[in-house]
Write an enzyme that holds these catalytic residues in place. Structure first.
Site, PDB file in Angstrom:
ATOM      1  N   CYS A  29      23.535 -80.628 -19.593  1.00 44.58           N
ATOM      2  CA  CYS A  29      22.796 -79.903 -18.541  1.00 44.58           C
ATOM      3  C   CYS A  29      21.437 -79.398 -19.016  1.00 44.58           C
ATOM      4  CB  CYS A  29      23.599 -78.711 -18.030  1.00 44.58           C
ATOM      5  SG  CYS A  29      24.958 -79.153 -16.944  1.00 44.58           S
ATOM      6  N   VAL A  60      18.331 -79.839 -27.968  1.00 45.72           N
ATOM      7  CA  VAL A  60      18.902 -81.173 -27.758  1.00 45.72           C
ATOM      8  C   VAL A  60      17.920 -82.298 -28.105  1.00 45.72           C
ATOM      9  CG1 VAL A  60      20.573 -80.414 -26.026  1.00 45.72           C
ATOM     10  CG2 VAL A  60      18.305 -81.221 -25.288  1.00 45.72           C
ATOM     11  N   LEU A  81      23.250 -74.550 -14.010  1.00 50.59           N
ATOM     12  CA  LEU A  81      24.327 -75.526 -13.840  1.00 50.59           C
ATOM     13  C   LEU A  81      25.197 -75.621 -15.095  1.00 50.59           C
ATOM     14  CD1 LEU A  81      22.387 -78.344 -11.924  1.00 50.59           C
ATOM     15  CD2 LEU A  81      23.461 -76.246 -11.051  1.00 50.59           C
ATOM     16  N   TYR A  89       9.325 -86.095 -14.863  1.00 48.44           N
ATOM     17  CA  TYR A  89      10.688 -85.630 -14.565  1.00 48.44           C
ATOM     18  C   TYR A  89      11.517 -86.738 -13.929  1.00 48.44           C
ATOM     19  CZ  TYR A  89      14.408 -82.581 -12.837  1.00 48.44           C
ATOM     20  OH  TYR A  89      15.637 -81.998 -12.585  1.00 48.44           O
TER      21      TYR A  89
HETATM   22  C1  LIG Z   1      14.932 -79.867  -9.941  1.00 46.90           C
HETATM   23  C2  LIG Z   1      15.508 -81.126  -9.397  1.00 46.90           C
HETATM   24  O1  LIG Z   1      16.000 -81.982 -10.140  1.00 46.90           O
HETATM   25  C3  LIG Z   1      15.523 -81.338  -7.957  1.00 46.90           C
HETATM   26  C4  LIG Z   1      14.174 -81.719  -7.519  1.00 46.90           C
HETATM   27  O2  LIG Z   1      13.497 -82.437  -8.191  1.00 46.90           O
HETATM   28  S1  LIG Z   1      13.697 -81.115  -6.048  1.00 46.90           S
HETATM   29  C5  LIG Z   1      11.966 -81.509  -5.983  1.00 46.90           C
HETATM   30  C6  LIG Z   1      11.181 -80.476  -6.750  1.00 46.90           C
HETATM   31  N1  LIG Z   1       9.800 -80.751  -6.538  1.00 46.90           N
HETATM   32  C7  LIG Z   1       8.896 -80.490  -7.463  1.00 46.90           C
HETATM   33  O3  LIG Z   1       9.200 -80.017  -8.534  1.00 46.90           O
HETATM   34  C8  LIG Z   1       7.485 -80.819  -7.084  1.00 46.90           C
HETATM   35  C9  LIG Z   1       6.567 -80.740  -8.262  1.00 46.90           C
HETATM   36  N2  LIG Z   1       5.217 -80.701  -7.801  1.00 46.90           N
HETATM   37  C10 LIG Z   1       4.503 -79.542  -7.733  1.00 46.90           C
HETATM   38  O4  LIG Z   1       4.965 -78.475  -8.082  1.00 46.90           O
HETATM   39  C11 LIG Z   1       3.086 -79.638  -7.228  1.00 46.90           C
HETATM   40  O5  LIG Z   1       2.935 -80.812  -6.476  1.00 46.90           O
HETATM   41  C12 LIG Z   1       2.071 -79.636  -8.356  1.00 46.90           C
HETATM   42  C13 LIG Z   1       2.106 -78.274  -9.056  1.00 46.90           C
HETATM   43  C14 LIG Z   1       2.361 -80.729  -9.370  1.00 46.90           C
HETATM   44  C15 LIG Z   1       0.708 -79.914  -7.767  1.00 46.90           C
HETATM   45  O6  LIG Z   1       0.388 -78.874  -6.873  1.00 46.90           O
HETATM   46  P1  LIG Z   1      -1.144 -78.632  -6.462  1.00 46.90           P
HETATM   47  O7  LIG Z   1      -2.004 -78.661  -7.684  1.00 46.90           O
HETATM   48  O8  LIG Z   1      -1.161 -77.425  -5.621  1.00 46.90           O
HETATM   49  O9  LIG Z   1      -1.442 -79.972  -5.681  1.00 46.90           O
HETATM   50  P2  LIG Z   1      -2.328 -80.177  -4.385  1.00 46.90           P
HETATM   51  O10 LIG Z   1      -2.296 -81.616  -4.040  1.00 46.90           O
HETATM   52  O11 LIG Z   1      -3.642 -79.508  -4.593  1.00 46.90           O
HETATM   53  O12 LIG Z   1      -1.491 -79.379  -3.288  1.00 46.90           O
HETATM   54  C16 LIG Z   1      -1.969 -79.226  -1.999  1.00 46.90           C
HETATM   55  C17 LIG Z   1      -1.051 -78.281  -1.288  1.00 46.90           C
HETATM   56  O13 LIG Z   1       0.256 -78.877  -1.183  1.00 46.90           O
HETATM   57  C18 LIG Z   1       1.218 -78.005  -1.687  1.00 46.90           C
HETATM   58  N3  LIG Z   1       2.222 -78.820  -2.347  1.00 46.90           N
HETATM   59  C19 LIG Z   1       2.086 -79.601  -3.435  1.00 46.90           C
HETATM   60  N4  LIG Z   1       3.250 -80.208  -3.710  1.00 46.90           N
HETATM   61  C20 LIG Z   1       4.145 -79.797  -2.792  1.00 46.90           C
HETATM   62  C21 LIG Z   1       5.526 -80.051  -2.546  1.00 46.90           C
HETATM   63  N5  LIG Z   1       6.260 -80.858  -3.324  1.00 46.90           N
HETATM   64  N6  LIG Z   1       6.102 -79.446  -1.489  1.00 46.90           N
HETATM   65  C22 LIG Z   1       5.410 -78.625  -0.684  1.00 46.90           C
HETATM   66  N7  LIG Z   1       4.107 -78.325  -0.863  1.00 46.90           N
HETATM   67  C23 LIG Z   1       3.503 -78.909  -1.908  1.00 46.90           C
HETATM   68  C24 LIG Z   1       0.480 -77.117  -2.669  1.00 46.90           C
HETATM   69  O14 LIG Z   1       1.172 -75.871  -2.848  1.00 46.90           O
HETATM   70  C25 LIG Z   1      -0.854 -76.960  -1.990  1.00 46.90           C
HETATM   71  O15 LIG Z   1      -0.744 -75.981  -1.002  1.00 46.90           O
HETATM   72  P3  LIG Z   1      -1.997 -75.005  -0.750  1.00 46.90           P
HETATM   73  O16 LIG Z   1      -3.172 -75.893  -0.510  1.00 46.90           O
HETATM   74  O17 LIG Z   1      -1.584 -74.196   0.451  1.00 46.90           O
HETATM   75  O18 LIG Z   1      -2.113 -74.182  -2.008  1.00 46.90           O
HETATM   76  N1  LIG Z   2      18.564 -76.815 -10.201  1.00 45.27           N
HETATM   77  C1  LIG Z   2      18.373 -77.959  -9.570  1.00 45.27           C
HETATM   78  O1  LIG Z   2      18.061 -78.001  -8.365  1.00 45.27           O
HETATM   79  C2  LIG Z   2      18.566 -79.246 -10.281  1.00 45.27           C
HETATM   80  C3  LIG Z   2      18.733 -79.334 -11.652  1.00 45.27           C
HETATM   81  N2  LIG Z   2      18.900 -80.555 -12.228  1.00 45.27           N
HETATM   82  C4  LIG Z   2      19.111 -80.669 -13.660  1.00 45.27           C
HETATM   83  O2  LIG Z   2      20.223 -79.865 -14.013  1.00 45.27           O
HETATM   84  C5  LIG Z   2      20.092 -79.446 -15.351  1.00 45.27           C
HETATM   85  C6  LIG Z   2      20.308 -77.948 -15.402  1.00 45.27           C
HETATM   86  O3  LIG Z   2      19.233 -77.329 -14.708  1.00 45.27           O
HETATM   87  P1  LIG Z   2      19.290 -75.832 -14.171  1.00 45.27           P
HETATM   88  O4  LIG Z   2      20.593 -75.232 -14.512  1.00 45.27           O
HETATM   89  O5  LIG Z   2      18.813 -75.870 -12.788  1.00 45.27           O
HETATM   90  O6  LIG Z   2      18.109 -75.202 -15.045  1.00 45.27           O
HETATM   91  P2  LIG Z   2      18.029 -73.852 -15.881  1.00 45.27           P
HETATM   92  O7  LIG Z   2      16.604 -73.735 -16.264  1.00 45.27           O
HETATM   93  O8  LIG Z   2      18.700 -72.750 -15.166  1.00 45.27           O
HETATM   94  O9  LIG Z   2      18.903 -74.196 -17.177  1.00 45.27           O
HETATM   95  C7  LIG Z   2      18.485 -75.150 -18.113  1.00 45.27           C
HETATM   96  C8  LIG Z   2      18.896 -74.677 -19.493  1.00 45.27           C
HETATM   97  O10 LIG Z   2      18.521 -75.698 -20.424  1.00 45.27           O
HETATM   98  C9  LIG Z   2      18.058 -75.044 -21.580  1.00 45.27           C
HETATM   99  N3  LIG Z   2      17.206 -75.951 -22.343  1.00 45.27           N
HETATM  100  C10 LIG Z   2      15.960 -76.397 -22.001  1.00 45.27           C
HETATM  101  N4  LIG Z   2      15.485 -77.177 -22.975  1.00 45.27           N
HETATM  102  C11 LIG Z   2      16.433 -77.234 -23.938  1.00 45.27           C
HETATM  103  C12 LIG Z   2      16.512 -77.893 -25.183  1.00 45.27           C
HETATM  104  N5  LIG Z   2      15.518 -78.636 -25.660  1.00 45.27           N
HETATM  105  N6  LIG Z   2      17.645 -77.756 -25.914  1.00 45.27           N
HETATM  106  C13 LIG Z   2      18.662 -76.984 -25.456  1.00 45.27           C
HETATM  107  N7  LIG Z   2      18.635 -76.324 -24.293  1.00 45.27           N
HETATM  108  C14 LIG Z   2      17.526 -76.454 -23.545  1.00 45.27           C
HETATM  109  C15 LIG Z   2      17.312 -73.822 -21.068  1.00 45.27           C
HETATM  110  O11 LIG Z   2      17.164 -72.830 -22.083  1.00 45.27           O
HETATM  111  C16 LIG Z   2      18.209 -73.378 -19.928  1.00 45.27           C
HETATM  112  O12 LIG Z   2      19.174 -72.438 -20.372  1.00 45.27           O
HETATM  113  C17 LIG Z   2      18.701 -79.905 -15.803  1.00 45.27           C
HETATM  114  O13 LIG Z   2      18.841 -81.118 -16.524  1.00 45.27           O
HETATM  115  C18 LIG Z   2      17.980 -80.159 -14.492  1.00 45.27           C
HETATM  116  O14 LIG Z   2      16.954 -81.104 -14.658  1.00 45.27           O
HETATM  117  C19 LIG Z   2      18.929 -81.711 -11.505  1.00 45.27           C
HETATM  118  C20 LIG Z   2      18.765 -81.678 -10.152  1.00 45.27           C
HETATM  119  C21 LIG Z   2      18.571 -80.447  -9.437  1.00 45.27           C
END
Ligand SMILES: CC(=O)CC(=O)SCCNC(=O)CCNC(=O)[C@H](O)C(C)(C)COP(=O)(O)OP(=O)(O)OC[C@H]1O[C@@H](n2cnc3c(N)ncnc32)[C@H](O)[C@@H]1OP(=O)(O)O
Ligand SMILES: NC(=O)C1=CN([C@@H]2O[C@H](COP(=O)(O)OP(=O)(O)OC[C@H]3O[C@@H](n4cnc5c(N)ncnc54)[C@H](O)[C@@H]3O)[C@@H](O)[C@H]2O)C=CC1
Length: 257
Positions: free
Chosen positions: A86, A60, A17, A162
């Site tokens: 970002c 950062v 992003l 997070y």
């Molecule tokens: C990036 C953004 O800003 C946007 C977002 O946030 S989008 C949301 C992103 N979501 C996440 O990052 C979720 C983070 N959580 C995880 O990765 C996992 O829950 C964890 C690694 C913390 C724990 O996973 P785990 O140790 O496998 O937990 P457990 O309770 O044993 O899981 C049971 C099952 O559910 C699955 N599961 C766990 N969390 C899940 C989820 N959020 N979605 C789907 N399946 C999931 C596991 O893969 C596991 O499947 P299997 O039994 O087939 O292996």
């Molecule tokens: N990709 C997604 O679905 C979503 C992302 N976000 C947020 O958007 C932002 C950008 O994420 P993405 O581009 O997806 O991830 P990305 O992993 O592609 O980029 C993140 C960048 O931040 C840099 N970074 C990490 N720690 C740092 C630090 N301490 N100082 C300087 N740079 C650092 C990494 O080196 C990387 O280049 C993040 O804050 C993330 O939490 C929020 C919602 C959804």
């Protein structure tokens, strides 16, 4: 704010992003200052944007590193008008996993980068922005754009740190906007849903797949970085946007899993 010849600092500029935001702001005529901790990929950004961009390896979460980066931006381009936060990390763990409590090192890292890191950039960028002459028509001196997340409202299993960090970003948006309003500086945060970036590629495939399959309303796909960046550009250009958090998520609503 008209972006032509303005200076935009973007963190997380080497990927996803942040990289998309650099491209969009550069296309609007801004000079780009890209901060990231990943030196190699920053070089690629500089190569892509040429003299329109400078980059600095900045952690950062580290006050001295952020101050040095902003000083470098001022030395190179003489001003900071836009700051886009970002940089972020998404380490996850359950509150208790296999009988062990959530590792505090993980908690501290996520809060340090996502929340403290955002505020570090805000603090030092705002000091630089205050030196800008106010725009003749609007009185504007700068705009700060933060990246929260849909997880601020609807964190999934494993997202305690997070989600807390992103709710923190959302929470600081209004008071910081209030602090900086008298200086003509706006503050707006974006809450993205699921975007196709390295961060999401790092999630367990089951997690991202279940979101795409069941939780995104329409269009039923991940977002593209240019779709996030278009909103960044709009926020920068639209002086009437302030002190709010805007979702860009195709109507996504997270289920537990
Ligand atoms: C990036 C953004 O800003 C946007 C977002 O946030 S989008 C949301 C992103 N979501 C996440 O990052 C979720 C983070 N959580 C995880 O990765 C996992 O829950 C964890 C690694 C913390 C724990 O996973 P785990 O140790 O496998 O937990 P457990 O309770 O044993 O899981 C049971 C099952 O559910 C699955 N599961 C766990 N969390 C899940 C989820 N959020 N979605 C789907 N399946 C999931 C596991 O893969 C596991 O499947 P299997 O039994 O087939 O292996
Ligand atoms: N990709 C997604 O679905 C979503 C992302 N976000 C947020 O958007 C932002 C950008 O994420 P993405 O581009 O997806 O991830 P990305 O992993 O592609 O980029 C993140 C960048 O931040 C840099 N970074 C990490 N720690 C740092 C630090 N301490 N100082 C300087 N740079 C650092 C990494 O080196 C990387 O280049 C993040 O804050 C993330 O939490 C929020 C919602 C959804």
């Amino acid at each position: 704010m008209q972006l032509q010849d303005k200076v935009a600092v973007v963190t997380g500029a080497a990927s996803g992003l942040g990289l998309g935001s650099c491209r969009a702001l550069a296309a609007a005529g801004a000079r780009i200052v890209g901060f990231d901790r990943d030196a190699d990929r920053l070089a690629a950004l500089r190569d892509a944007l040429g003299e329109q961009a400078m980059t600095a390896v900045v952690d950062v979460a580290d006050e001295a590193s952020v101050k040095a980066g902003i000083d470098q931006a001022m030395a190179a381009f003489g001003a900071v008008h836009v700051a886009v936060n970002c940089a972020g990390v998404a380490d996850s763990a359950k509150t208790v996993s296999k009988g062990e409590p959530f590792p505090l090192t993980t908690w501290n890292k996520v809060i340090a980068v996502n929340l403290t890191g955002t505020f570090n950039i805000i603090r030092f960028a705002a000091v630089a922005m205050m030196r800008n002459a106010p725009d003749g028509d609007t009185g504007e001196r700068g705009v700060i754009i933060n990246t929260s997340s849909g997880a601020a409202w609807q964190g999934q299993v494993g997202q305690a740190a997070y989600a807390a960090s992103k709710a923190g970003v959302m929470g600081l948006t209004l008071p910081v906007a209030r602090d900086l309003a008298e200086h003509g500086i706006r503050v707006v945060s974006i809450a993205p849903g699921l975007f196709d970036t390295a961060m999401v590629a790092g999630l367990p495939p089951k997690v991202s797949q279940s979101i795409v399959d069941r939780m995104i309303l329409y269009p039923n796909r991940m977002g593209r970085p240019d779709e996030f960046a278009a909103l960044v550009r709009h926020i920068a250009e639209n002086t009437y946007l302030n002190a709010t958090t805007i979702s860009v998520d195709a109507g996504a609503r997270m289920q537990a899993r």
